[in-house]
Design a protein around this motif. Structure first.
Motif, short mmCIF file in Angstrom:
data_model
loop_
_atom_site.label_atom_id
_atom_site.label_comp_id
_atom_site.label_asym_id
_atom_site.label_seq_id
_atom_site.Cartn_x
_atom_site.Cartn_y
_atom_site.Cartn_z
N SER A 1 0.81 -1.22 0.00
CA SER A 1 0.00 0.00 0.00
C SER A 1 0.84 1.27 0.00
O SER A 1 0.33 2.35 -0.30
CB SER A 1 -0.97 0.01 1.18
N ASN B 1 0.98 -6.63 -4.03
CA ASN B 1 0.00 -5.67 -3.54
C ASN B 1 -1.21 -6.42 -2.99
O ASN B 1 -1.78 -7.25 -3.68
CB ASN B 1 -0.45 -4.73 -4.67
N CYS C 1 -5.83 0.60 -0.65
CA CYS C 1 -4.70 -0.01 -1.35
C CYS C 1 -4.49 0.55 -2.75
O CYS C 1 -3.46 0.32 -3.37
CB CYS C 1 -4.91 -1.52 -1.45
#
Length: 191
Positions: free
Chosen positions: A83, A166, A136
């Motif tokens: 993030s 991610n 995110c």
């Protein structure tokens, strides 16, 4: 214009300073906190001169001192979520694991800068509902743009591989590859 960060708390001066002014400000701040290190970096096209503590992360500098809020801190600085991803010198990096003092001379792009340039990845994320809470999303956007910068014709497998670091709390994983592939198509049409 160059923005000079001159105090231990990194206050911003909007107008460029002469080198003698900057040296004087650096000397003043260094006398207050002698452990601070001078660095200069470019963030989203703007130049910043900063005095940073040796243990500050790039995420801390960007968010808490300079004011770019897109690099998030979901995993507590463990490098586990993505993030906080930004693009440094063309590569996606985890800003929570990168020391600010190691970024002297670096070129940094954040999600704010990517949006400001109206990069097609932003609209593609909107078109494909590639986010829910959005926490995110800046990290995904930076990672995706870095992929498209180095590979303008990614396959779905390329996209999934690039975005593998991610994490998304809302589990929007299936929406990211179509968004990145749409952005790649839009970039080709612009060229």
């Amino acid at each position: 214009p160059t923005k000079t960060m001159i105090s231990a708390a990194c206050s911003t001066a909007e107008t460029p300073r002469s080198s003698s002014d900057a040296k004087g400000a650096s000397a003043t701040a260094a006398s207050i906190a002698p452990e601070l290190l001078p660095i200069e970096l470019t963030v989203n096209g703007g130049k910043y001169r900063c005095l940073v503590a040796p243990n500050w992360s790039l995420r801390q500098l960007l968010r808490d001192e300079v004011g770019f809020t897109s690099p998030k801190d979901w995993c507590g600085g463990q490098g586990a979520c993505g993030s906080c991803t930004v693009i440094m010198n063309g590569r996606p990096i985890l800003s929570c694991l990168t020391l600010a003092c190691e970024c002297d001379g670096a070129r940094i792009e954040t999600a704010e800068g990517i949006a400001k340039t109206k990069h097609p990845i932003i609209q593609a994320y909107i078109n494909n509902n590639a986010f829910q809470c959005g926490y995110c999303t800046p990290g995904f956007v930076c990672t995706s743009k870095a992929l498209l910068d180095r590979n303008p014709n990614p396959t779905e497998a390329d996209v999934r591989d690039a975005l593998g670091g991610n994490l998304c709390r809302c589990a929007t994983y299936q929406r990211h590859p179509p968004a990145v592939l749409e952005a790649a198509q839009n970039l080709k049409q612009k060229a």
